[in-house]
Design an enzyme around this catalytic site. Structure first.
Site, PDB file in Angstrom:
ATOM      1  N   LYS A   1      90.732  81.380   4.123  1.00 18.11           N
ATOM      2  CA  LYS A   1      92.147  80.891   4.344  1.00 18.11           C
ATOM      3  C   LYS A   1      92.643  79.688   2.547  1.00 18.11           C
ATOM      4  O   LYS A   1      94.062  79.457   2.312  1.00 18.11           O
ATOM      5  CB  LYS A   1      91.379  79.539   5.185  1.00 18.11           C
ATOM      6  CG  LYS A   1      91.164  79.876   6.647  1.00 18.11           C
ATOM      7  CD  LYS A   1      91.653  78.264   7.506  1.00 18.11           C
ATOM      8  CE  LYS A   1      90.315  78.470   9.067  1.00 18.11           C
ATOM      9  NZ  LYS A   1      89.396  77.645   8.702  1.00 18.11           N
TER      10      LYS A   1
ATOM     11  N   ARG B   1      81.073  89.636   9.105  1.00 17.10           N
ATOM     12  CA  ARG B   1      82.001  89.341   8.453  1.00 17.10           C
ATOM     13  C   ARG B   1      83.286  90.162   8.643  1.00 17.10           C
ATOM     14  O   ARG B   1      83.251  91.616   8.729  1.00 17.10           O
ATOM     15  CB  ARG B   1      82.666  88.450   8.079  1.00 17.10           C
ATOM     16  CG  ARG B   1      82.771  88.346   6.833  1.00 17.10           C
ATOM     17  CD  ARG B   1      82.929  87.465   5.262  1.00 17.10           C
ATOM     18  NE  ARG B   1      83.797  86.436   5.967  1.00 17.10           N
ATOM     19  CZ  ARG B   1      84.524  85.948   6.210  1.00 17.10           C
ATOM     20  NH1 ARG B   1      83.603  84.813   6.303  1.00 17.10           N
ATOM     21  NH2 ARG B   1      84.810  85.277   5.666  1.00 17.10           N
TER      22      ARG B   1
ATOM     23  N   GLU C   1      87.717  75.165  11.866  1.00 17.13           N
ATOM     24  CA  GLU C   1      88.183  74.386  10.853  1.00 17.13           C
ATOM     25  C   GLU C   1      89.852  74.218  10.900  1.00 17.13           C
ATOM     26  O   GLU C   1      90.564  75.054  10.448  1.00 17.13           O
ATOM     27  CB  GLU C   1      87.733  74.577   9.850  1.00 17.13           C
ATOM     28  CG  GLU C   1      87.874  72.779   8.935  1.00 17.13           C
ATOM     29  CD  GLU C   1      87.569  72.916   7.490  1.00 17.13           C
ATOM     30  OE1 GLU C   1      86.696  73.450   7.402  1.00 17.13           O
ATOM     31  OE2 GLU C   1      87.864  71.808   7.137  1.00 17.13           O
TER      32      GLU C   1
HETATM   33  P1  ATP Z   1      87.148  80.714   5.103  1.00 19.63           P
HETATM   34  O1  ATP Z   1      86.372  81.297   4.650  1.00 19.63           O
HETATM   35  O2  ATP Z   1      88.740  81.316   5.480  1.00 19.63           O
HETATM   36  O3  ATP Z   1      87.877  79.625   5.019  1.00 19.63           O
HETATM   37  P2  ATP Z   1      85.879  80.370   7.765  1.00 19.63           P
HETATM   38  O4  ATP Z   1      85.086  81.103   8.257  1.00 19.63           O
HETATM   39  O5  ATP Z   1      86.297  78.871   6.725  1.00 19.63           O
HETATM   40  O6  ATP Z   1      87.307  80.637   6.885  1.00 19.63           O
HETATM   41  P3  ATP Z   1      87.001  78.499   9.716  1.00 19.63           P
HETATM   42  O7  ATP Z   1      87.963  78.163  11.029  1.00 19.63           O
HETATM   43  O8  ATP Z   1      84.611  77.719   9.726  1.00 19.63           O
HETATM   44  O9  ATP Z   1      87.354  79.203   8.963  1.00 19.63           O
HETATM   45  O10 ATP Z   1      86.541  79.744  10.830  1.00 19.63           O
HETATM   46  C1  ATP Z   1      86.347  80.094  12.359  1.00 19.63           C
HETATM   47  C2  ATP Z   1      85.228  80.850  12.620  1.00 19.63           C
HETATM   48  O11 ATP Z   1      85.696  82.805  12.839  1.00 19.63           O
HETATM   49  C3  ATP Z   1      83.834  81.334  12.542  1.00 19.63           C
HETATM   50  O12 ATP Z   1      82.817  80.987  13.410  1.00 19.63           O
HETATM   51  C4  ATP Z   1      83.371  81.876  11.208  1.00 19.63           C
HETATM   52  O13 ATP Z   1      82.116  82.572  11.511  1.00 19.63           O
HETATM   53  C5  ATP Z   1      84.628  82.995  11.790  1.00 19.63           C
HETATM   54  N1  ATP Z   1      85.112  83.778  10.610  1.00 19.63           N
HETATM   55  C6  ATP Z   1      85.372  83.809  10.121  1.00 19.63           C
HETATM   56  N2  ATP Z   1      86.492  84.936   8.538  1.00 19.63           N
HETATM   57  C7  ATP Z   1      85.708  85.411   9.701  1.00 19.63           C
HETATM   58  C8  ATP Z   1      85.903  87.114   9.120  1.00 19.63           C
HETATM   59  N3  ATP Z   1      86.124  87.818   7.668  1.00 19.63           N
HETATM   60  N4  ATP Z   1      85.148  87.757  10.315  1.00 19.63           N
HETATM   61  C9  ATP Z   1      85.055  87.362  11.549  1.00 19.63           C
HETATM   62  N5  ATP Z   1      84.592  85.981  11.105  1.00 19.63           N
HETATM   63  C10 ATP Z   1      84.827  85.364  10.931  1.00 19.63           C
END
Ligand code: ATP
Ligand code: MG
Length: 591
Positions: free
Chosen positions: A305, A295, A64
């Protein structure tokens, strides 16, 4: 993907994990062989012919655009692009921009840079969820027409209350049995901007008694009067992520939709939605399948984020690319190598069990890669003047070239010369007035080697009577002991110190970085756990040499350093310390 990170433990690119096993099985069963191409019209139009091999796997990385990417995302990027690469498939970069309030083009640009930096190549497969908004509206209307969705007019509070809990079933909304016609009209009015935010919500009609809370009539469209970074003010209803994401995957003919474990309970809705839409002819089969992995959780940092945004916006750090941050932009500016990140991700593996990885493991992977790839340089971080009294006594400006290898094990890195002069800089802690037990470097009467040059013997020192600070050290050298000559070992010494000519050394500012947080898991109260010493700037000397941006150098005995990409001017060199030579964190007692 760049793969020069194979290491001594015989880790190779082909590390097995459960997702690889699934893909191997799917390919062996020719699961995708006979799918028609298959592509949904919107999507196929954007494809180039070379890409239209329906038998290939398709993965996607779907950030996102509401913040910069971090090391957690690196796990997902390397997994998705790595699988596509290894199985001859394609990985899409898709911006999941369904939430207008938080998204921005700045983030789109930084995400692309970071994915590229890690070696991810999406070719022309760059998509935006917002490009499918019309198709998503059609899908929502299809569900309404088939009595699979309804407009709910409860307040947010009522909806929460009626949702039930893990142990209690939910209650049907009083609006659940609205007629198809009424729902269509209300949804049309929602779209037309006739209602305020939150006044109505479109919900899937599934089962308020489901043991899976995600199937208790999840919201699929909400009203938001907000300007979207891509579609502007065209829409005032936006799809929920859980509704949009499966449709995006299906429209792009994703075969394996790989996400983190928190989406496991969403999978039944993912399948429910796609199966209904495919049954109605809105999507083509085979449908994508979702697979979840754990994760990355890393100690001493925050990988969320929301928390990163707070650190940046409240100015606890200097912007998104602050080298203390675990953002990929910060990692690049810090000098971390993408190969080191890949080695780390390979080493921790892909599984379904959650764990906390110590930051030291990440740093060790960086050291392992940087040790191989970094040219060596000399820097004196805490300078103390040393005067070689018998060095060409009558020629103040005499200078002698000493040959220095650019890498101790790799002759292909070549050599350079450094001038030795009567006055040199040494590290202040390489001298002790009263040597502690086992101290082998300079004290009066002791001999050490000036690395790449001569053996010297310490003869005296100056001390500021007021402060007690040592201000200069004196020594004599032994002319027959030059490194690389027959007499080099004619005197045996136990210490070996680095130095720089005081005439030619170049002043530089060096930022020394440490853990951003004092605690392993910073938690909700993370701001109070910021390590105030995570950045220290010192003035130091570096050798008079060419330094290129984006090359991480080893300063001998000190660690790995890179020119700061943002701050270097003609006037002063600024370096960031990437990582120390050895792990010294575990010996420290954080406050
Ligand atoms: P945040 O929770 O920090 O806002 P998010 O998961 O909402 O992060 P996205 O932009 O939706 O952020 O993430 C893009 C991709 O990265 C998603 O498929 C998510 O599952 C993956 N991702 C995010 N954080 C991690 C992590 N700590 N380890 C592995 N994959 C991750
Ligand atoms: Mg997310």
């Amino acid at each position: 993907m760049n793969n020069n990170t194979e290491n001594k433990n015989n880790e190779t690119k082909e590390i097995k994990n459960f997702i690889r096993n699934i893909i191997e099985k799917d390919l062996a069963e020719h699961k995708f062989q006979n799918r028609r191409w298959c592509g949904q019209p919107d999507f196929a139009e954007q494809q180039n012919a070379a890409d239209l091999d329906a038998a290939k796997i398709r993965t996607r990385f779907p950030p996102e655009p509401n913040g910069f990417l971090h090391l957690g995302h690196a796990k997902s990027i390397l997994l998705n692009f790595g699988l596509a690469n290894d199985f001859g498939g394609v990985c899409h970069l898709r911006f999941d921009d369904t939430n207008p309030e938080k998204e921005d083009d700045i983030y789109v640009r930084s995400i692309k840079e970071s994915v590229k930096w890690l070696g991810g190549n999406w070719h022309n497969n760059e998509y935006f969820a917002s490009n499918y908004f019309e198709k998503m509206l059609t899908c929502a209307e299809y569900l309404i027409k088939n009595n699979l969705a309804y407009v709910d007019s409860q307040t947010a509070e009522e909806m929460r209350k009626n949702r039930g809990t893990l142990t209690e079933v939910g209650k049907n909304s009083p609006f659940r049995d609205r007629s198809v016609e009424e729902n269509l009209q209300l949804f049309a009015d929602m779209k037309a901007g006739k209602f305020a935010d939150g006044q109505h919500v479109l919900r899937a009609k599934i089962d308020m008694a489901s043991p899976n809370i995600n199937l208790r009539d999840p919201a699929i469209y909400r009203i938001r009067h907000a300007t979207h970074h891509n579609t502007g003010d065209k829409y005032c209803v936006y799809p929920m992520y859980t509704f949009a994401h499966p449709i995006e995957d299906a429209l792009e003919c994703i075969t394996h939709s790989i996400c983190t474990l928190e989406f496991e309970d969403q999978r039944p809705f993912y399948d429910w939605l796609l199966e209904h839409l495919a049954a109605g002819g809105l999507l083509q089969t085979p449908l994508p399948k979702q697979y979840e992995f754990s994760r990355l959780n890393l100690s001493h940092v925050v990988l969320s984020k929301r928390k990163l945004i707070q650190l940046v916006s409240e100015k606890h750090v200097d912007g998104w690319d602050d080298p203390r941050l675990p953002t990929l932009a910060g990692a690049k500016r810090r000098g971390y190598s993408p190969e080191g990140i890949k080695l780390f991700i390979d080493r921790i593996g892909v599984s379904k069990s959650d764990s906390l990885i110590n930051y030291s493991i990440f740093e060790d992977c960086q050291r392992e890669v940087l040790n191989e790839s970094s040219p060596r340089k000399i820097a004196v971080l805490s300078p103390l003047k040393l005067i070689i009294q018998n060095f060409h006594e009558n020629e103040e400006n005499f200078s002698e070239n000493c040959t220095v290898a650019n890498h101790p094990q790799k002759s292909e890195f070549g050599e350079r010369t450094l001038p030795l002069t009567k006055e040199i800089w040494i590290e202040s802690d390489d001298f002790m007035e009263t040597p502690s037990k086992g101290f082998r470097r300079l004290f009066v009467g002791n001999k050490v080697r000036l690395k790449y040059a001569y053996i010297i013997e310490c003869t005296g020192f100056d001390k500021d009577p007021q402060t007690g600070k040592i201000t200069a050290v004196y020594a004599n050298y032994f002319p027959e002991t030059k490194s690389g000559t027959a007499g080099a070992d004619s005197i045996k010494v136990k210490g070996n110190i680095h130095w720089l000519s005081a005439k030619t050394a170049v002043k530089a500012q060096i930022n020394l970085y440490d853990r951003l947080f004092n605690t392993e898991i910073p938690g909700d109260d993370f701001i109070s756990q910021i390590n105030p010493n995570a950045k220290q700037s010192i003035t130091a000397f570096v050798e008079p040499s060419e330094f290129s941006e984006n090359i991480c150098y080893q300063f001998e005995r000190h660690g790995y350093f890179v020119l700061d990409q943002n701050q270097n001017t003609q006037k002063e060199l600024v370096f960031n310390r990437t990582v120390t030579l050895k792990d010294n964190w575990n010996n420290k007692k954080p406050k």
